[in-house]
Write an enzyme that holds these catalytic residues in place. Structure first.
Site, PDB file in Angstrom:
ATOM      1  N   ILE A 630       0.866  -1.185   0.000  1.00 45.63           N
ATOM      2  CA  ILE A 630       0.000   0.000   0.000  1.00 45.63           C
ATOM      3  C   ILE A 630       0.907   1.241   0.000  1.00 45.63           C
ATOM      4  O   ILE A 630       1.609   1.509   0.976  1.00 45.63           O
ATOM      5  CB  ILE A 630      -0.939   0.014   1.220  1.00 45.63           C
ATOM      6  CG1 ILE A 630      -1.734  -1.297   1.298  1.00 45.63           C
ATOM      7  CG2 ILE A 630      -1.876   1.218   1.148  1.00 45.63           C
ATOM      8  CD1 ILE A 630      -2.602  -1.589   0.091  1.00 45.63           C
ATOM      9  N   PRO A 633      -1.693   4.738   2.604  1.00 47.64           N
ATOM     10  CA  PRO A 633      -2.868   4.232   3.315  1.00 47.64           C
ATOM     11  C   PRO A 633      -4.023   5.225   3.372  1.00 47.64           C
ATOM     12  O   PRO A 633      -5.185   4.816   3.487  1.00 47.64           O
ATOM     13  CB  PRO A 633      -2.327   3.936   4.724  1.00 47.64           C
ATOM     14  CG  PRO A 633      -0.852   3.834   4.569  1.00 47.64           C
ATOM     15  CD  PRO A 633      -0.488   4.754   3.446  1.00 47.64           C
ATOM     16  N   GLU A 706     -11.193  -1.068  -7.567  1.00 41.97           N
ATOM     17  CA  GLU A 706     -12.307  -1.991  -7.752  1.00 41.97           C
ATOM     18  C   GLU A 706     -12.509  -2.964  -6.600  1.00 41.97           C
ATOM     19  O   GLU A 706     -13.644  -3.356  -6.300  1.00 41.97           O
ATOM     20  CB  GLU A 706     -12.104  -2.797  -9.051  1.00 41.97           C
ATOM     21  CG  GLU A 706     -12.734  -2.181 -10.276  1.00 41.97           C
ATOM     22  CD  GLU A 706     -11.814  -1.224 -11.017  1.00 41.97           C
ATOM     23  OE1 GLU A 706     -12.239  -0.656 -12.025  1.00 41.97           O
ATOM     24  OE2 GLU A 706     -10.657  -1.032 -10.592  1.00 41.97           O
TER      25      GLU A 706
END
Length: 739
Positions: A630, A633, A706
């Site tokens: 990531i 974040p 998504e």
């Protein structure tokens, strides 16, 4: 000490520009002497224009022209000239091409005037007589005419595996149900708009709302017979798109046509109602049959989908790939057929195919779990797959079990009673549901450029887009960390077709693709800086290799001997005060083809259902996400939160209503098209599960756009069943269906 910008919750570098109004969206660019175009749309769904009378509009002082199929310039109208990077197979729509009407709200004229108000009034005066023909927009009534396309826009449905029919017949427990969701529309806040300006040298400058400026550049150069270098497309900020900006929409073509003929700048902005005249998530019906043993092992899965498309293009989504991705079963059979209707071609909408296919599959799995009497989470664990059976490949990484563990623990899933209607507070029925999902982690070829100025400022560029996802910020973080520079010394440029080549901003691949290119070009810049250092007299870097050198705090130094260092500013002086530039293209590695790469999610939801009224409120959501590394974040959490809100709308509210008598979507505004608001959205607990992937791309990242939505919708539907004992298989789940 090198500062680690990636993995840090950095604020958006474009945040101040957005909240102060400094950021300009397409319709806000101030172009001198611009004229205004307003589109006239057809009032019928199929037929021909017998007569179009523009005289009353043209009689108004200040109206410059009304463009129709009768007076539009002659262009080459080949299919290939109007296809774009996101076109499905078929013959793309061409505005003002002929008198034929193929769908309701088809653009049939463009009124151009000195002011917007005048153009809008004049558009009301255009009179049209039609020769109406029978139209078909009823999806369910036309299922009998479903067909398999010759070519697929996305992945061809996987071949059958094992004997799905035979295994189903022999299974101890059987499920066979139908799942439906209606059409949905994207409804971004920013309407689609375009401003076109032809320069005296014959070159074209365009401002367009688009998720890929080079897609618009390609489309316009082909449609108008121009050299790509003579078309300059600009789109620095996009106010939401969710897929609606993947394809150039008709306002772009009309603005360019009018500007060319009138020899002045023209602006065309679509209304909210007109936003319903192109592209939508297609109406889809899915038939799922599952056979399982009494021990809860899947023995047969059959998944057959029917989706709507237009008469002129075959739009297809990856609806039926998910059984092989999400579960282990040796007997599977899937198919996807299309139903051609008199509508505009559907369009990718957040997690296209995934939102649709996983919604149905995850409800069906929940149903089978109840048939076996096994907890829905335990049932999924018993059918966990370590490979992608559709492709026969191992996963490059998969931390789904950890998503289950952390999500269930945070939610308190172990306190859930199995029986429906067994949890209650007053007149509120409490339901707990869960589902899991996946989204393919792809990397596309992308290019980037860097320029390090004599003042030590780094400018990085690529022709990608930022549709609100945080592209500006994340790319700046990657560049700053790689080069060892303060974040405030890095500027990222995007949304300009003259910048290095980039794929469309969609599919959750932007950071994986463009971010990898940014990292690569910064590494190339480092090699160039090392060469400069090696030319210095008595240089400690004389024999150093690139992998032996590090960059931090504006310095270059030997990794094993940090005292041997030089500032980047001093290095630039060696370059006679000139900037140092580099450009690079990052392509996917061949090694990636040996693996299947997906991000994964496990979503746990609590709902309250009023026992008397049937109203549903989502009161708690825990979403555990495994998506590789990531980068940010903070912006990452926003992506998952946005997907969660969308999943709530998908499950409970969104429904574009088609009047089949008129062949038109009727609730075409934000008053009647229902979307979640703050009061509908609970506090959402988002967990990023640690996941390391050294195969998926050089950054080890997977997309977040998504994956945040795909498992939310079925988790809500499953929670509603747990609360009420009623299984709703047609979305949205509204109180009338419960009552």
């Amino acid at each position: 000490m090198k500062e680690n910008y990636t993995g840090a919750p950095a604020n958006r570098v474009d945040g101040r520009a957005k909240v102060t109004g400094e950021a300009k969206y397409t319709a806000e660019f101030d172009i001198p002497e611009v004229a205004y175009g307003v589109v006239v749309n057809s009032s019928i769904a199929k037929g021909k224009i017998k007569r179009i009378d523009t005289s009353a509009a043209l009689a108004l002082p200040g109206v410059l022209q009304v463009f129709t199929h009768e007076n539009r310039p002659g262009y080459t109208w080949l299919d290939s000239h109007y296809q774009d990077e996101d076109s499905p197979p078929g013959s793309p729509f061409r505005p003002l091409y002929s008198k034929e009407i193929m769908f309701s709200m088809q653009p049939i004229a463009l009124v151009v005037a000195e002011t917007f108000e005048l153009a809008r009034y004049a558009a009301l005066l255009v009179q049209v007589d039609y020769e109406m023909q029978p139209h078909e927009t009823d999806f369910k009534a036309n299922l009998k005419d479903a067909y398999r396309p010759k070519k697929y826009k996305s992945t061809k449905p996987p071949e059958p595996r094992g004997d799905a029919e035979g295994a189903y017949d022999q299974a101890a427990l059987k499920l066979k149900e139908t799942y439906i969701h209606p059409p949905q529309h994207h409804n971004p806040m920013e309407m689609h708009a375009a401003i076109a300006k032809w320069d005296e040298d014959g070159k074209l400058t365009v401002y367009d709302k688009i998720q890929g400026v080079q897609n618009s550049q390609k489309y316009l150069s082909n449609a108008f017979g121009l050299k790509p270098d003579d078309v300059h497309v600009i789109s620095p900020f996009v106010g939401g798109a969710f897929g609606s900006g993947l394809r150039p929409q008709y306002q772009l073509f009309l603005a360019v046509l009018a500007a060319r003929e009138l020899k002045r700048a023209v602006k065309v902005v679509l209304t909210r109602q007109q936003m319903f005249s192109f592209g939508h998530r297609p109406n889809t019906l899915q038939e799922i049959s599952i056979g399982a043993s009494t021990e809860g092992k899947l023995e047969s899965v059959q998944h057959h989908a029917y989706g709507e498309t237009s008469r002129f293009e075959d739009y297809h989504e990856d609806v039926v790939i998910w059984p092989g991705v999400l579960y282990h079963c040796d007997n599977m059979k899937v198919s996807h057929q299309l139903v051609g209707l008199d509508v505009y071609t559907p369009l990718d909408m957040r997690a296209p195919g995934g939102s649709t296919g996983i919604f149905a599959l995850e409800i069906a799995i929940d149903e089978m779990a109840y048939k076996t009497g096994i907890d829905p989470l335990e049932f999924r664990l018993r059918n966990y797959t370590t490979t992608d059976q559709s492709k026969g490949l191992p996963h490059s990484s998969k931390e789904l079990k950890e998503c289950y563990r952390q999500g269930a623990e945070r939610f308190g899933w172990d306190k859930r009673s199995m029986a429906p209607r067994s949890m209650k507070e007053g007149n509120q029925l409490i339901g707990w549901g869960m589902a899991h999902g996946a989204w393919e982690a792809k990397q596309q070829e992308a290019s980037a450029k860097v320029v390090l100025s004599p003042e030590g400022k780094l400018t990085v560029s690529s022709a990608t887009a930022d549709i609100g996802t945080g592209t500006y910020t994340v790319m700046s973080q990657i560049a700053a960390e790689t080069m060892g520079l303060p974040l405030e010394n890095v500027t990222f440029l995007l949304g300009d077709s003259t910048l290095p080549k980039s794929p469309l901003e969609g599919g959750s691949w932007t950071v994986a693709s463009v971010g990898s290119a940014v990292k690569l070009v910064c590494q190339k810049l480092q090699e160039d800086l090392l060469k400069l250092a090696q030319k210095m007299e008595n240089s400690p870097f004389k024999d150093a290799q690139p992998e032996e050198v590090s960059f931090a705090n504006g310095q270059m130094f030997l990794t094993q001997a940090p005292a041997s260092s030089i500032s980047l500013l001093a290095l630039l002086q060696q370059n006679e005060g000139k900037p140092v530039e580099a450009e690079a293209t990052q392509k996917p590695e061949k090694e990636q083809k040996k693996y299947s790469s997906y991000s994964h999610s496990a979503t746990f939801v609590e709902v309250q259902v009023d026992e008397d009224l049937g109203t549903i409120k989502v009161t708690r959501v825990v979403s555990a996400i495994a998506a590789g590394r990531i980068i940010n974040p903070k912006t990452g959490r926003s992506q998952i939160l946005g997907g969660t809100v969308w999943g709530i709308g998908f499950a409970l509210q969104e429904h574009t209503v088609m009047d089949n008598h008129l062949g038109r979507f009727m609730n075409h505004d934000l008053d009647k098209y229902h979307l979640p608001v703050n009061a509908d959205t609970p506090a959402t607990d988002i967990i990023f599960v640690e996941e390391k992937d050294e195969v998926v791309n050089p950054l080890g990242v997977k997309g977040l756009g998504e994956i945040g939505i795909v498992s939310v919708t079925p988790a809500i539907a499953n929670a509603v069943f747990h609360a009420t004992g009623k299984r709703i298989r047609e979305l949205p789940i509204t109180l009338d269906k419960l009552l």
